[in-house]
Design a protein around this motif. Structure first.
Motif, mmCIF file in Angstrom:
data_model
loop_
_atom_site.group_PDB
_atom_site.id
_atom_site.type_symbol
_atom_site.label_atom_id
_atom_site.label_comp_id
_atom_site.label_asym_id
_atom_site.label_seq_id
_atom_site.Cartn_x
_atom_site.Cartn_y
_atom_site.Cartn_z
ATOM 1 N N VAL A 190 0.872 -1.174 0.000
ATOM 2 C CA VAL A 190 0.000 0.000 0.000
ATOM 3 C C VAL A 190 0.907 1.221 0.000
ATOM 4 O O VAL A 190 1.869 1.282 0.769
ATOM 5 N N THR A 191 0.623 2.173 -0.869
ATOM 6 C CA THR A 191 1.460 3.370 -0.908
ATOM 7 C C THR A 191 0.615 4.611 -1.136
ATOM 8 O O THR A 191 -0.464 4.545 -1.720
ATOM 9 N N THR A 192 1.096 5.726 -0.622
ATOM 10 C CA THR A 192 0.472 7.023 -0.895
ATOM 11 C C THR A 192 1.429 7.844 -1.743
ATOM 12 O O THR A 192 2.647 7.647 -1.713
ATOM 13 N N SER A 193 0.865 8.759 -2.502
ATOM 14 C CA SER A 193 1.689 9.643 -3.325
ATOM 15 C C SER A 193 0.888 10.881 -3.678
ATOM 16 O O SER A 193 -0.344 10.851 -3.724
ATOM 17 N N ASN A 194 1.591 11.967 -3.914
ATOM 18 C CA ASN A 194 0.944 13.180 -4.411
ATOM 19 C C ASN A 194 0.752 13.135 -5.926
ATOM 20 O O ASN A 194 0.115 14.018 -6.493
ATOM 21 N N ARG A 195 1.320 12.106 -6.569
ATOM 22 C CA ARG A 195 1.284 12.030 -8.027
ATOM 23 C C ARG A 195 0.591 10.754 -8.494
ATOM 24 O O ARG A 195 0.726 9.703 -7.873
ATOM 25 N N THR A 196 -0.116 10.841 -9.611
ATOM 26 C CA THR A 196 -0.597 9.654 -10.282
ATOM 27 C C THR A 196 0.611 8.864 -10.787
ATOM 28 O O THR A 196 1.671 9.451 -11.053
ATOM 29 N N PRO A 197 0.500 7.537 -10.928
ATOM 30 C CA PRO A 197 1.670 6.769 -11.380
ATOM 31 C C PRO A 197 2.285 7.294 -12.669
ATOM 32 O O PRO A 197 3.512 7.287 -12.827
ATOM 33 N N ASP A 198 1.459 7.760 -13.592
ATOM 34 C CA ASP A 198 1.984 8.238 -14.877
ATOM 35 C C ASP A 198 2.875 9.471 -14.740
ATOM 36 O O ASP A 198 3.617 9.806 -15.664
ATOM 37 N N ASP A 199 2.792 10.155 -13.585
ATOM 38 C CA ASP A 199 3.612 11.355 -13.385
ATOM 39 C C ASP A 199 4.844 11.096 -12.518
ATOM 40 O O ASP A 199 5.598 12.028 -12.231
ATOM 41 N N LEU A 200 5.045 9.860 -12.098
ATOM 42 C CA LEU A 200 6.241 9.552 -11.307
ATOM 43 C C LEU A 200 7.492 9.719 -12.167
ATOM 44 O O LEU A 200 7.517 9.329 -13.336
ATOM 45 N N TYR A 201 8.531 10.286 -11.574
ATOM 46 C CA TYR A 201 9.819 10.489 -12.248
ATOM 47 C C TYR A 201 9.633 11.237 -13.574
ATOM 48 O O TYR A 201 10.354 11.008 -14.535
ATOM 49 N N LYS A 202 8.663 12.147 -13.594
ATOM 50 C CA LYS A 202 8.373 12.887 -14.816
ATOM 51 C C LYS A 202 9.561 13.749 -15.200
ATOM 52 O O LYS A 202 10.150 14.428 -14.363
ATOM 53 N N HIS A 203 9.939 13.698 -16.460
ATOM 54 C CA HIS A 203 11.074 14.438 -17.017
ATOM 55 C C HIS A 203 12.414 13.956 -16.438
ATOM 56 O O HIS A 203 13.429 14.640 -16.582
ATOM 57 N N GLY A 204 12.419 12.802 -15.779
ATOM 58 C CA GLY A 204 13.658 12.279 -15.216
ATOM 59 C C GLY A 204 14.596 11.734 -16.284
ATOM 60 O O GLY A 204 14.174 11.389 -17.401
ATOM 61 N N LEU A 205 15.867 11.649 -15.927
ATOM 62 C CA LEU A 205 16.882 11.135 -16.833
ATOM 63 C C LEU A 205 16.610 9.675 -17.182
ATOM 64 O O LEU A 205 16.304 8.866 -16.297
ATOM 65 N N ASN A 206 16.682 9.339 -18.468
ATOM 66 C CA ASN A 206 16.435 7.966 -18.937
ATOM 67 C C ASN A 206 15.078 7.441 -18.466
ATOM 68 O O ASN A 206 14.943 6.275 -18.085
ATOM 69 N N ARG A 207 14.059 8.305 -18.506
ATOM 70 C CA ARG A 207 12.753 7.903 -17.975
ATOM 71 C C ARG A 207 12.164 6.703 -18.714
ATOM 72 O O ARG A 207 11.360 5.955 -18.157
ATOM 73 N N GLN A 208 12.553 6.498 -19.967
ATOM 74 C CA GLN A 208 11.997 5.379 -20.719
ATOM 75 C C GLN A 208 12.312 4.043 -20.044
ATOM 76 O O GLN A 208 11.552 3.079 -20.156
ATOM 77 N N LEU A 209 13.413 4.007 -19.298
ATOM 78 C CA LEU A 209 13.758 2.778 -18.570
ATOM 79 C C LEU A 209 12.879 2.589 -17.341
ATOM 80 O O LEU A 209 12.830 1.494 -16.770
ATOM 81 N N PHE A 210 12.192 3.649 -16.938
ATOM 82 C CA PHE A 210 11.350 3.626 -15.750
ATOM 83 C C PHE A 210 9.905 3.250 -16.085
ATOM 84 O O PHE A 210 9.146 2.832 -15.205
ATOM 85 N N LEU A 211 9.526 3.373 -17.346
ATOM 86 C CA LEU A 211 8.136 3.157 -17.739
ATOM 87 C C LEU A 211 7.603 1.759 -17.423
ATOM 88 O O LEU A 211 6.430 1.624 -17.050
ATOM 89 N N PRO A 212 8.409 0.692 -17.534
ATOM 90 C CA PRO A 212 7.883 -0.632 -17.151
ATOM 91 C C PRO A 212 7.439 -0.695 -15.693
ATOM 92 O O PRO A 212 6.515 -1.455 -15.367
ATOM 93 N N PHE A 213 8.075 0.087 -14.815
ATOM 94 C CA PHE A 213 7.658 0.102 -13.420
ATOM 95 C C PHE A 213 6.266 0.709 -13.284
ATOM 96 O O PHE A 213 5.429 0.212 -12.524
ATOM 97 N N ILE A 214 5.999 1.787 -14.013
ATOM 98 C CA ILE A 214 4.669 2.389 -13.986
ATOM 99 C C ILE A 214 3.626 1.383 -14.456
ATOM 100 O O ILE A 214 2.547 1.246 -13.866
ATOM 101 N N LYS A 215 3.950 0.652 -15.512
ATOM 102 C CA LYS A 215 3.041 -0.379 -16.031
ATOM 103 C C LYS A 215 2.798 -1.453 -14.975
ATOM 104 O O LYS A 215 1.662 -1.909 -14.779
ATOM 105 N N LEU A 216 3.844 -1.846 -14.260
ATOM 106 C CA LEU A 216 3.722 -2.852 -13.206
ATOM 107 C C LEU A 216 2.805 -2.365 -12.088
ATOM 108 O O LEU A 216 1.938 -3.112 -11.602
ATOM 109 N N LEU A 217 2.978 -1.122 -11.661
ATOM 110 C CA LEU A 217 2.121 -0.559 -10.621
ATOM 111 C C LEU A 217 0.653 -0.624 -11.029
ATOM 112 O O LEU A 217 -0.217 -1.024 -10.237
#
Length: 372
Positions: free
Chosen positions: A170-197
């Motif tokens: 269970v987790t809380t966040s101020n951001r929707t999953p799609d906005d996590l690590y937004k504009h972060g370096l090499n974000r394309q490598l992070f996208l599978p994690f968003i899909k997993l969530l």
């Protein structure tokens, strides 16, 4: 024996006057009840190998009836996300549970990964995740946010293994999953994690129109003097109002290999005494790190300042400068009004700027970041 539901706890606390009933909060209670229900057949504890020895491991044993394996609760600040997550922890009928701030947890994971590298493990993430899974069945993260590329590169693999091992998250966040690590370096490598969530957790917005911190943060009294029992009671009431009844917990902040500890934190509100912050050898980098962790800082029992506590006074000036530049909301109890805190001896002249800033920070318009 029946299990206390999150809904029951919520209603009890509303009836007791500890919480204010909120329609948006009430709408997510059934989902939280489902998380607790998925845990209720689990024994409270096991003496042979932890909870997994009873289940035999595996995600099929742990998943709730709807197929999800946790809850991702997101929404604006001050909506009560942390408080609701605390209710899940309180209601969960197991001992193998843990509530931790996400940033603190990731620091622990990084330490574990370093140890795995030194052992020469080829897959450094799996043994660390399995060690976590061996001790918890329910893992609750407060304030998931990914701002560090090191965390971004490992968090997907980490969650994958935790899910495989049957951990309910269970987790809380101020951001929707799609906005996590937004504009972060090499974000394309992070996208599978968003899909997993989104595949493995129920993603729910807490869309309450009420920011329960705004009344205090945008215009309530923020300076209480003298620092007596009455001031302490007022600070306690303000804390309860700002945090919406969330359970406070210490937060460790790592700064250049050192740990700075805020004794009480909940829902981006921190609280510490003057001596916690200024009686320790802390500097600008430490105070800046604190401003990244909280939007409101409460400081208890600021004393009169003089040559007798000169070093502490200097740190206090640095602290206030840092909070001021960060536009952080300050709420404090003190021995006297700002103008009377430091009015004689070396440093008193320089303190006039601090006095001015303390007065400005008491203005109702100050701290828009905390209320927005």
């Amino acid at each position: 024996m029946g299990v206390t539901s999150v809904s029951d706890l919520y209603r009890e606390r509303v009836k007791a006057g500890l919480l204010r009933e909120d329609e948006a909060q009430a709408q997510v209670l059934p989902l939280m009840d489902a998380v607790v229900d998925s845990l209720q057949d689990q024994p409270a504890a096991s003496t042979n190998g932890g909870w997994r020895s009873w289940f035999g491991g595996g995600q099929a044993d742990a998943a709730p009836a709807d197929g999800s394996q946790g809850l991702y609760l997101w929404g604006g600040v001050g909506r009560g996300k942390s408080m609701l997550m605390d209710l899940i922890v309180d209601a969960a009928p197991i001992e193998a549970k843990r509530r931790v701030h996400f940033h603190e947890f990731m620091q622990e994971i990084q330490t574990g990964l370093e140890a795995a590298r030194k052992r020469g493990d080829q897959d450094t993430v799996r043994p660390v995740a399995q060690e976590v899974a061996a001790s918890v069945r329910l893992l609750c993260f407060d304030e998931m946010q990914i701002t560090d590329i090191a965390d971004a590169m490992i968090v997907g693999r980490l969650f994958q293994v935790l899910f495989e091992e049957g951990v309910v998250i269970v987790t809380t966040s101020n951001r929707t999953p799609d906005d996590l690590y937004k504009h972060g370096l090499n974000r394309q490598l992070f996208l599978p994690f968003i899909k997993l969530l989104k595949e493995r957790m129920q993603v729910v917005e807490l869309a309450s129109p009420t920011d329960y911190r705004q009344g205090r943060a945008a215009g309530g009294q923020v300076w209480f003097s003298p620092a007596n029992a009455e001031a302490r009671a007022a600070m306690d009431a303000t804390w309860a109002d700002l945090t919406g009844g969330a359970t406070p917990a210490p937060r460790e902040i790592e700064v250049k290999g050192r740990k700075v500890i805020l004794p009480k934190c909940a829902d981006r509100v921190g609280r510490a005494s003057f001596w916690d912050l200024c009686g320790q050898p802390l500097g600008p980098a430490d105070y800046l790190a604190i401003t990244r962790e909280v939007d409101v800082l409460m400081i208890d029992a600021i004393p009169r300042l003089s040559m007798s506590n000169y070093n502490e006074a200097k740190r206090f000036v640095t602290l206030i400068d840092t909070l001021y530049e960060a536009k952080l909301k300050l709420i404090a109890s003190a021995a006297d009004e700002p103008e009377q805190l430091y009015n004689e001896g070396e440093g008193s002249f320089e303190f006039e700027r601090t006095t001015s800033r303390l007065r400005e920070m008491q203005d109702a318009a100050w701290g828009a970041r905390a209320a927005g």
